[in-house]
Design an enzyme around this catalytic site. Structure first.
Site, PDB file in Angstrom:
ATOM      1  CG  ASP A  43      -2.103-117.870   2.562  1.00  0.00           C
ATOM      2  OD1 ASP A  43      -1.536-117.548   3.634  1.00  0.00           O
ATOM      3  OD2 ASP A  43      -3.318-117.673   2.358  1.00  0.00           O
TER       4      ASP A  43
ATOM      5  NE  ARG B 164       5.296-124.214   5.836  1.00  0.00           N
ATOM      6  CZ  ARG B 164       6.545-123.769   5.900  1.00  0.00           C
ATOM      7  NH1 ARG B 164       7.256-123.944   7.024  1.00  0.00           N
ATOM      8  NH2 ARG B 164       7.100-123.133   4.889  1.00  0.00           N
TER       9      ARG B 164
ATOM     10  CG  ASN C 189       9.593-121.185   8.324  1.00  0.00           C
ATOM     11  OD1 ASN C 189       9.436-122.000   7.420  1.00  0.00           O
ATOM     12  ND2 ASN C 189      10.426-120.163   8.219  1.00  0.00           N
TER      13      ASN C 189
ATOM     14  CG  ASN D 213      13.173-117.944   7.991  1.00  0.00           C
ATOM     15  OD1 ASN D 213      13.506-119.113   8.160  1.00  0.00           O
ATOM     16  ND2 ASN D 213      12.561-117.535   6.890  1.00  0.00           N
TER      17      ASN D 213
ATOM     18  CG  ASP E 148      15.585-118.506   4.799  1.00  0.00           C
ATOM     19  OD1 ASP E 148      15.191-118.966   5.885  1.00  0.00           O
ATOM     20  OD2 ASP E 148      15.181-118.958   3.707  1.00  0.00           O
TER      21      ASP E 148
END
Length: 282
Positions: A115, A95, A97, A143, A192
């Protein structure tokens, strides 16, 4: 510096805050719910479902937004209508992000495996003509991505590496010369989302560490914002003078009674202005 809580815990996994005058203020995502949240001037919050995943968004120069969704992109028009673009891949284990726009109006969004399989993700670029290309392969958790004030450098986090990377950038060659700006020790959290201020400082959300750290362009930490929750996910500048740092947080994998403020939106008075959100030209 301490951040103040300005909403209730309104999201399970809040990410990707962006301030735009075109929207009248702040938007961010409840990523795993597939929702875009908006904060009105009176403090009320609205929510719009855009897909299985709402990964990242930026304003469009013609109005509306470009949005990273589960396996590609969607375009919101000024009237609010939403048009999904063709999926970029068909692997349901991967997916989108997080992402951002470059100085030439191109939107980047990076992927990851659900995962977190090492190297399963990539960083993709959506051009204004609708074409899509991978610009970085072998990513684990793609990120934060943002450019320096002069547009000559880009800062990027592949969270799994623990490192904040810097690239050289120009319109023709894109992102080149990847190198490490700074590293977050594993016992202090992981990098992040990030944003960049008007003086060139890089503000990085330290997930699992309960902080946002400001790094100088040389890689030194010179400011720390403390939060009362560990899972700090992303930050952006907003407010009338772009000097308020809005910070998102997550409740992912927390027990219902654990860290009650997690999932709330926080704000800190940064003491330095940010940059206006770069817009998608398509």
């Amino acid at each position: 510096m301490r951040a103040e809580q300005i909403t209730d815990p309104v999201a399970y996994h809040a990410e990707g805050p962006v301030w735009s005058a075109r929207w009248g203020g702040l938007r961010w995502v409840d990523m795993l719910a597939g929702d875009v949240l908006s904060l009105a001037a009176d403090g009320t919050i609205s929510r719009r479902h855009v897909g299985e995943i709402a990964a990242a968004l930026r304003p469009r120069s013609r109005g509306g937004a470009v949005i990273g969704v589960e396996r590609g992109f969607a375009l919101e028009d000024a009237d609010g209508s939403l048009t999904p673009l063709p999926e970029v891949w068909d692997d349901h284990g991967v997916r989108m992000n997080d992402g951002g726009c470059d100085p030439h109006g191109r939107f980047y969004c990076g992927s990851m495996a659900y995962d977190e399989t090492a190297g399963a993700g990539a960083l993709y670029r959506l051009d204004p003509d609708g074409s899509v290309r991978a610009v970085l392969d072998g990513v684990t958790v793609s990120n934060g991505l943002e450019w320096s004030p002069d547009g000559d450098r880009a800062y990027y986090n592949d969270t799994a590496t623990g490192r904040i990377a810097v690239f050289d950038y120009d319109e023709k060659d894109g992102l080149t010369g990847r190198r490490t700006l700074a590293e977050v020790p594993a016992d202090e959290g992981v990098p992040d989302g990030l944003t960049v201020d008007a003086r060139g400082g890089i503000w990085v959300a330290v997930n699992r560490g309960g902080q946002v750290r400001r790094y100088t362009p040389a890689g030194a930490v010179d400011e720390v914002v403390e939060l009362p929750v560990r899972q700090v996910t992303a930050c952006t500048f907003g407010g009338e003078r772009l000097d308020e740092l809005f910070i998102t947080t997550s409740r992912e994998r927390l027990a219902p009674d654990e860290e009650p403020p997690a999932g709330s939106l926080f704000r800190a008075r940064a003491g330095v202005p940010g940059l206006p959100a770069r817009e998608f030209a398509g």
